[in-house]
Every structure is written in C-alpha cells, then in structure tokens.
Write a protein that holds these residues in place. Structure first.
Motif, PDB file in Angstrom:
ATOM      1  N   LEU A  64       0.847  -1.189   0.000  1.00 24.83           N
ATOM      2  CA  LEU A  64       0.000   0.000   0.000  1.00 24.83           C
ATOM      3  C   LEU A  64       0.883   1.239   0.000  1.00 24.83           C
ATOM      4  O   LEU A  64       1.836   1.330   0.780  1.00 24.83           O
ATOM      5  N   VAL A  65       0.565   2.198  -0.872  1.00 24.90           N
ATOM      6  CA  VAL A  65       1.289   3.463  -0.926  1.00 24.90           C
ATOM      7  C   VAL A  65       0.295   4.593  -0.666  1.00 24.90           C
ATOM      8  O   VAL A  65      -0.762   4.648  -1.307  1.00 24.90           O
ATOM      9  N   PHE A  66       0.646   5.464   0.292  1.00 22.82           N
ATOM     10  CA  PHE A  66      -0.249   6.548   0.691  1.00 22.82           C
ATOM     11  C   PHE A  66       0.366   7.903   0.361  1.00 22.82           C
ATOM     12  O   PHE A  66       1.575   8.110   0.462  1.00 22.82           O
ATOM     13  N   ALA A  67      -0.499   8.830  -0.025  1.00 18.28           N
ATOM     14  CA  ALA A  67      -0.099  10.215  -0.246  1.00 18.28           C
ATOM     15  C   ALA A  67      -0.020  10.947   1.091  1.00 18.28           C
ATOM     16  O   ALA A  67      -0.524  10.463   2.114  1.00 18.28           O
ATOM     17  N   PRO A  68       0.597  12.133   1.117  1.00 24.58           N
ATOM     18  CA  PRO A  68       0.756  12.862   2.383  1.00 24.58           C
ATOM     19  C   PRO A  68      -0.556  13.278   3.046  1.00 24.58           C
ATOM     20  O   PRO A  68      -0.549  13.619   4.237  1.00 24.58           O
ATOM     21  N   ASN A  69      -1.662  13.250   2.320  1.00 19.41           N
ATOM     22  CA  ASN A  69      -2.952  13.547   2.948  1.00 19.41           C
ATOM     23  C   ASN A  69      -3.659  12.293   3.457  1.00 19.41           C
ATOM     24  O   ASN A  69      -4.795  12.359   3.945  1.00 19.41           O
ATOM     25  N   GLY A  70      -2.989  11.138   3.337  1.00 19.74           N
ATOM     26  CA  GLY A  70      -3.552   9.884   3.806  1.00 19.74           C
ATOM     27  C   GLY A  70      -4.342   9.117   2.774  1.00 19.74           C
ATOM     28  O   GLY A  70      -4.793   7.994   3.044  1.00 19.74           O
ATOM     29  N   ASP A  71      -4.518   9.684   1.586  1.00 18.20           N
ATOM     30  CA  ASP A  71      -5.238   8.972   0.529  1.00 18.20           C
ATOM     31  C   ASP A  71      -4.402   7.802   0.008  1.00 18.20           C
ATOM     32  O   ASP A  71      -3.163   7.890  -0.058  1.00 18.20           O
ATOM     33  N   LEU A  72      -5.068   6.731  -0.383  1.00 21.88           N
ATOM     34  CA  LEU A  72      -4.385   5.592  -0.978  1.00 21.88           C
ATOM     35  C   LEU A  72      -3.975   5.954  -2.400  1.00 21.88           C
ATOM     36  O   LEU A  72      -4.817   6.257  -3.246  1.00 21.88           O
ATOM     37  N   ALA A  73      -2.670   5.945  -2.664  1.00 22.81           N
ATOM     38  CA  ALA A  73      -2.154   6.337  -3.969  1.00 22.81           C
ATOM     39  C   ALA A  73      -1.942   5.148  -4.896  1.00 22.81           C
ATOM     40  O   ALA A  73      -2.001   5.293  -6.121  1.00 22.81           O
ATOM     41  N   ALA A  74      -1.663   3.959  -4.334  1.00 23.80           N
ATOM     42  CA  ALA A  74      -1.393   2.789  -5.176  1.00 23.80           C
ATOM     43  C   ALA A  74      -1.491   1.520  -4.355  1.00 23.80           C
ATOM     44  O   ALA A  74      -1.259   1.516  -3.136  1.00 23.80           O
ATOM     45  N   VAL A  75      -1.822   0.442  -5.054  1.00 25.63           N
ATOM     46  CA  VAL A  75      -1.852  -0.916  -4.491  1.00 25.63           C
ATOM     47  C   VAL A  75      -1.049  -1.809  -5.423  1.00 25.63           C
ATOM     48  O   VAL A  75      -1.257  -1.796  -6.638  1.00 25.63           O
ATOM     49  N   TYR A  76      -0.118  -2.561  -4.870  1.00 19.62           N
ATOM     50  CA  TYR A  76       0.657  -3.518  -5.674  1.00 19.62           C
ATOM     51  C   TYR A  76       0.582  -4.889  -5.033  1.00 19.62           C
ATOM     52  O   TYR A  76       0.944  -5.063  -3.860  1.00 19.62           O
ATOM     53  N   ARG A  77       0.113  -5.858  -5.786  1.00 19.53           N
ATOM     54  CA  ARG A  77       0.076  -7.247  -5.324  1.00 19.53           C
ATOM     55  C   ARG A  77       1.267  -7.975  -5.933  1.00 19.53           C
ATOM     56  O   ARG A  77       1.420  -8.020  -7.156  1.00 19.53           O
ATOM     57  N   LYS A  78       2.088  -8.532  -5.078  1.00 16.61           N
ATOM     58  CA  LYS A  78       3.371  -9.120  -5.467  1.00 16.61           C
ATOM     59  C   LYS A  78       3.198 -10.133  -6.599  1.00 16.61           C
ATOM     60  O   LYS A  78       2.368 -11.049  -6.515  1.00 16.61           O
ATOM     61  N   ILE A  79       4.000  -9.972  -7.617  1.00 13.60           N
ATOM     62  CA  ILE A  79       3.907 -10.817  -8.805  1.00 13.60           C
ATOM     63  C   ILE A  79       4.661 -12.131  -8.623  1.00 13.60           C
ATOM     64  O   ILE A  79       4.141 -13.212  -8.919  1.00 13.60           O
ATOM     65  N   HIS A  80       5.895 -12.059  -8.155  1.00 19.25           N
ATOM     66  CA  HIS A  80       6.721 -13.265  -7.981  1.00 19.25           C
ATOM     67  C   HIS A  80       6.654 -13.711  -6.523  1.00 19.25           C
ATOM     68  O   HIS A  80       7.177 -13.045  -5.635  1.00 19.25           O
ATOM     69  N   ARG A  81       6.033 -14.852  -6.280  1.00 18.10           N
ATOM     70  CA  ARG A  81       5.874 -15.363  -4.920  1.00 18.10           C
ATOM     71  C   ARG A  81       6.987 -16.367  -4.617  1.00 18.10           C
ATOM     72  O   ARG A  81       7.251 -17.262  -5.411  1.00 18.10           O
ATOM     73  N   PHE A  82       7.576 -16.221  -3.442  1.00 19.36           N
ATOM     74  CA  PHE A  82       8.714 -17.075  -3.098  1.00 19.36           C
ATOM     75  C   PHE A  82       8.262 -18.386  -2.465  1.00 19.36           C
ATOM     76  O   PHE A  82       7.266 -18.438  -1.747  1.00 19.36           O
ATOM     77  N   GLY A  83       9.043 -19.433  -2.706  1.00 11.56           N
ATOM     78  CA  GLY A  83       8.825 -20.701  -2.028  1.00 11.56           C
ATOM     79  C   GLY A  83       8.804 -21.902  -2.942  1.00 11.56           C
ATOM     80  O   GLY A  83       8.771 -23.036  -2.479  1.00 11.56           O
ATOM     81  N   PHE A  84       8.783 -21.676  -4.265  1.00  8.20           N
ATOM     82  CA  PHE A  84       8.778 -22.753  -5.249  1.00  8.20           C
ATOM     83  C   PHE A  84       7.503 -23.590  -5.112  1.00  8.20           C
ATOM     84  O   PHE A  84       6.489 -23.254  -5.690  1.00  8.20           O
TER      85      PHE A  84
END
Length: 272
Positions: free
Chosen positions: A105-125
């Motif tokens: 989660l990435v937030f702007a200085p006013n507390g608004d949600l600026a971006a969401v990233y769901r991890k593409i490469h998951r570890f563990g095989f």
C-alpha cells in the motif's frame, strides 16, 4: 528528496496490533521526510506462513487505517510495506475463502491511498508463499512531485524484466520492501546494485530485522544511486536509514551513459 527506510524488527513476542501501533508512531516521527518506506509483511513476518491466513486483512483493514492516518499525521508519502491481504471471496463462499495476496500500500501525504501492488513473484517454489498466496498481475508506478516510484517486493528483485517494465513506465526510483533471509544477504546487496545500474535508477530496498518463524532476517536495508554507488546501508538490527537523494542524478546518469537507448528488444530465439 529525503527518504527514510524503517527497518522493522519482527519479534514473535510482540502482537500484530502492538507492532502496528509502534510502527505507526515511528512513521509519525519521520515528519520532514518526503518518502517513508516500510518492509515486506512486517505485521506477521515474511516466513510466518501459518499466520498468513489468520492475520490476513481486507484491503481497507486495520493496517490500511493505521498507515493512512500515520502518513497524514506526518505529511509524508508512505510506502507502507506489504500485508497479507484477503481478497474478495466468490459469491456464496465464506469470507475466509477469498484469495490471499502479498499486498503493498502506498499513501499520499494527505492519507489517501495512492497505489496498491500485489506481489507478482511469490517465493517458495512449491511451498510457503508460492502456494498460499495468489500472484498479482500488474506493474505499478506512483508519481511523486520529485520522482516516479516503481514498486516491487522482495523476491521480485531477482527478475530484471519486471524492473525494465517499471522503467519503461517512467520509474526513476525503484522501491523494494522485503523480508530477505540472512543466509542470502550477499544476493540482496548484489541484486539491489544490479537493478540500479542496469536501470540507471535509484533503488530503495527496505528489509526486516529479527527472526521470522525461525528464519533470521538479513536487515541491511540499502540505498543505491543510478550509477550503482551505495549511498547508505543499515546494519542487522532495527534501524531507521535516512538519506537525502539528488533526483537530478537519474537524468544526468542516463544522459552521460545512455545505455538504455541501446536496448535491443524482440530478439528471436536461436534456430536449431
């Protein structure tokens, strides 16, 4: 641009709620920074696989609420690391049957949600995160006043094509929260520098300290400039790493050594 990387220690004796409150207070203390970065899965620990399901949150869950307020109180851009997110379940299914994601989660200085990233490469095989969590499918960039962030998470660092995609989308600063194990710490440093050099971008790689489910963490969060120079690196314990970045270095490096212009794309495989 002033960036602060918060290398959080995950102590199994500290509850998730207590750690969330403690980290929110640390974020508030960074007022005056432009960007604050937290590590991967700092609420549970990156290797605490058995807790992913029980501690998973909806996107707008308690960590979202706490970090949004902390970003607003401090007046900073906040990359809040990642949390185990419980996605929306299929109609007729129980709420705890929705897919799990490793979600930043990435937030702007006013507390608004600026971006969401769901991890593409998951570890563990064939175990752990790789089988418990679903993969994201979208590259994410975030435009700040001083730079454009390209967002990746931990194991993503081993896949240079992801970072090329971020650079093609305008990224000048690559932010990588992680829960990287101590036994592969040499790879952590090497890959952070490699991603900076090949993409002529800043790399802000923020790891965790402590031990996650018996796995000692590497710590050693690192800031690398577009020429590959290490500007700062933390030690193994909980630490706040604050660095002033000259964002003109990206354009200057790309102009002085224009290697990105010499990329050859779409090469055919060898004929047999």
């Amino acid at each position: 641009m002033r960036a602060s990387l918060l290398q959080i220690a995950v102590d199994e004796g500290e509850s998730v709620a207590a750690r969330r409150e403690r980290v929110a207070a640390l974020v508030r203390e960074q007022a005056g920074a432009d960007l604050v970065v937290l590590p991967e899965l700092w609420t549970t620990g990156a290797f605490a696989y058995e807790e992913f399901g029980s501690e998973a949150e909806p996107l707008h869950g308690p960590t979202y609420e706490a970090m949004a307020k902390a970003a607003s109180d401090a007046g900073v851009w906040l990359h809040a690391g990642s949390v185990p997110e419980r996605g929306t379940s299929a109609p007729g299914s129980a709420e705890d049957e929705g897919p799990l994601y490793n979600t930043s989660l990435v937030f702007a200085p006013n507390g608004d949600l600026a971006a969401v990233y769901r991890k593409i490469h998951r570890f563990g095989f064939d175990k752990g995160e790789a089988v418990l969590m679903s993969a994201g499918g979208e590259l994410v960039t975030v435009r700040l006043p001083e730079t454009t962030l390209g967002v990746a998470t931990c194991y993503d660092l081993r896949f240079p094509e992801l970072f090329r995609g971020l650079v093609d989308a305008g990224a000048e600063t690559l932010v990588v929260p992680a829960g990287w194990p101590e036994r592969r710490r040499a790879h952590w440093t090497l890959l952070a520098q490699a991603r900076a050099v090949e993409n002529q971008a800043f790399v802000l790689a923020c790891g965790t300290a402590g031990t996650h489910a018996g796995v000692p963490q590497a710590g050693h969060s690192i800031v690398v400039d577009p020429w590959g120079e290490v500007l700062a690196q933390a030690g193994p314990d909980e630490e706040i790493l604050t660095v002033d970045l000259d964002m003109t270095r990206v354009a200057a490096t790309r102009e002085q050594f224009p290697a990105l212009k010499d990329r050859v794309l779409g090469l055919e495989p060898p004929r047999r």
